[in-house]
Design an enzyme around this catalytic site. Sequence first.
Site, PDB file in Angstrom:
ATOM      1  N   TYR A 149       0.859  -1.189   0.000  1.00 20.32           N
ATOM      2  CA  TYR A 149       0.000   0.000   0.000  1.00 20.32           C
ATOM      3  C   TYR A 149       0.891   1.234   0.000  1.00 20.32           C
ATOM      4  CZ  TYR A 149      -3.451   3.405   1.799  1.00 20.32           C
ATOM      5  OH  TYR A 149      -4.269   4.491   1.990  1.00 20.32           O
ATOM      6  N   ASP A 195       9.320   2.631  -0.237  1.00 19.36           N
ATOM      7  CA  ASP A 195       8.285   3.331   0.526  1.00 19.36           C
ATOM      8  C   ASP A 195       8.497   2.967   1.992  1.00 19.36           C
ATOM      9  OD1 ASP A 195       4.628   3.438   0.526  1.00 19.36           O
ATOM     10  OD2 ASP A 195       6.140   4.280   1.868  1.00 19.36           O
ATOM     11  N   LYS A 242       4.697   9.162   9.159  1.00 20.70           N
ATOM     12  CA  LYS A 242       4.505   8.590  10.493  1.00 20.70           C
ATOM     13  C   LYS A 242       5.540   9.054  11.540  1.00 20.70           C
ATOM     14  CE  LYS A 242       2.288   4.579   8.350  1.00 20.70           C
ATOM     15  NZ  LYS A 242       0.881   4.534   8.792  1.00 20.70           N
TER      16      LYS A 242
HETATM   17  P1  KE4 Z   1      -0.814   8.117   4.943  1.00 27.21           P
HETATM   18  O1  KE4 Z   1      -1.368   8.882   3.755  1.00 27.21           O
HETATM   19  O2  KE4 Z   1      -1.864   7.251   5.630  1.00 27.21           O
HETATM   20  O3  KE4 Z   1      -0.071   9.023   5.934  1.00 27.21           O
HETATM   21  O4  KE4 Z   1       0.330   7.136   4.406  1.00 27.21           O
HETATM   22  C1  KE4 Z   1       0.015   6.227   3.371  1.00 27.21           C
HETATM   23  C2  KE4 Z   1       0.984   5.057   3.439  1.00 27.21           C
HETATM   24  C3  KE4 Z   1       1.981   4.968   2.493  1.00 27.21           C
HETATM   25  N1  KE4 Z   1       2.884   3.959   2.528  1.00 27.21           N
HETATM   26  C4  KE4 Z   1       2.840   3.008   3.501  1.00 27.21           C
HETATM   27  C5  KE4 Z   1       3.857   1.915   3.496  1.00 27.21           C
HETATM   28  C6  KE4 Z   1       1.843   3.059   4.497  1.00 27.21           C
HETATM   29  O5  KE4 Z   1       1.812   2.101   5.456  1.00 27.21           O
HETATM   30  C7  KE4 Z   1       0.894   4.097   4.478  1.00 27.21           C
HETATM   31  C8  KE4 Z   1      -0.229   4.199   5.498  1.00 27.21           C
HETATM   32  N2  KE4 Z   1      -0.363   3.099   6.376  1.00 27.21           N
HETATM   33  C9  KE4 Z   1      -1.691   2.832   6.878  1.00 27.21           C
HETATM   34  C10 KE4 Z   1      -1.612   1.629   7.800  1.00 27.21           C
HETATM   35  N3  KE4 Z   1      -1.369   0.448   7.113  1.00 27.21           N
HETATM   36  C11 KE4 Z   1      -2.279   4.007   7.579  1.00 27.21           C
HETATM   37  C12 KE4 Z   1      -3.526   3.703   8.385  1.00 27.21           C
HETATM   38  C13 KE4 Z   1      -4.757   4.149   7.684  1.00 27.21           C
HETATM   39  O6  KE4 Z   1      -4.825   4.085   6.439  1.00 27.21           O
HETATM   40  O7  KE4 Z   1      -5.681   4.544   8.417  1.00 27.21           O
END
Ligand code: KE4
Length: 432
Positions: free
Chosen positions: A149, A244, A272
């Site tokens: 993701y 990523d 994060k």
């Molecule tokens: P955000 O846009 O949520 O800050 O980051 C996206 C993203 C990009 N790349 C990786 C590897 C990520 O894990 C994420 C976001 N992770 C999720 C949890 N698996 C955030 C939680 C959510 O979507 O509510």
Amino acid sequence: MVNTTIKTTKSQEVFAAAQNLMPGGVSSPVRAFKSVGGQPIVFDRVKGAYIWDVDGNQYIDYVGTWGPAICGHAHPEVIAALHEALEKGTSFGAPSTLENVLAEMVIDAVPSIEMVRFVNSGTEACMGVLRLMRAFTNRDKIIKFEGCYHGHADTFLVKAGSGVATLGLPDSPGVPKAATSTTLTAPYNDLESVKALFEENRDEIAGVILEPVVGNAGFIAPDAGFLEGLRELTHEYGALLVFDEVMTGFRIAYGGAQEKFGVTPDLTTLGKVIGGGLPVGAYGGRRDIMSMVAPAGPVYQAGTLSGNPLAMTAGIKTLELLQKPGTYDYLERITKKLADGLLQIAKETGHAACGGQISAMFGLFFTSGPVHNYEDAKKSDTAKFGRFHRGMLERGVYLAPSQFEAGFTSFAHTEEDIDQTLAVARDVISSL
Ligand code: KE4
């Protein structure tokens, strides 16, 4: 009524109201507990390794607001630094010294990063890096991996992980075919499939983007040689390698997975942890590539709150805390004890399970495994995971509400917290 042994009356009231106000009652899909069943608890406050919900129940937290809380929630030094920063204002929309400070810390820490651009989320970071890799190579196609993701930008919503996997949304409605026609996918840990894609799309692939340790299909570690193989293939075919590290950055090691595994990509995304719990993202890498980003170069990307003083302050203090000697040894030790303990309990109670950990990131699948990719992960018993999740929650342990997420520890977690978690897990897994 939700059948729980803990009192969740207030949580249910608040969540019922929320569902009339916001789609699914949440600001992000995975929080709705759809894949584990039952209703989410509504948080009142967090501190260190703990959560208190609006009914006053306390939990040991292994989500850590999805990664940022690696120093524990509301660390006193982070809070104090934010109070001080608040007196100077919440947003400038102009250069500030704080951006220089955090940028230098990120550049010093992450092997691939010579220059960095701050944004407001991991999604934005991945959007920025996508446009940049296409501009630099003058190629449009990208390779991503099933179950990984990279935020919710159209191009990445193809066989994505996290909430998309959780909710079974292979390709979200509203994403035009044109947006995903340049997105090629391969199974994680499968170098041969990547080589085949390069051969079939010679000179058309801008780059390969991946989670160097997967957290969004559940926890999946790279097989020996996988990252090195991608480095070689991208060099061979004139494509860029992008890690990523939104989730793994400063968690797998202070320098991220690229430091841990000794493989340096061309570009990296972060999020994060570097915001210490405030909205942040970043992308960075080789100076010759980053110099293409506006206004230094022609690749446009912008953001009102990018580099804002509060997120910079929380990020700076968080990274300072992580630099303390022994931090990562401690995280490795307590997380290994937790992951090994969970697997041992599953074995002793006759449940097929596999999983593991690297530093402060761990995962557990209810399948005999091994799990090398998303297809393997999908063989796990998600219904059993849901019962496991609910059982742990009712006994005061808060796990990620999806089989397709990873677990996170912090240096606020004590040995006693781990022991307590394992004692509860033995109770719950025995009754699954
Ligand atoms: P955000 O846009 O949520 O800050 O980051 C996206 C993203 C990009 N790349 C990786 C590897 C990520 O894990 C994420 C976001 N992770 C999720 C949890 N698996 C955030 C939680 C959510 O979507 O509510």
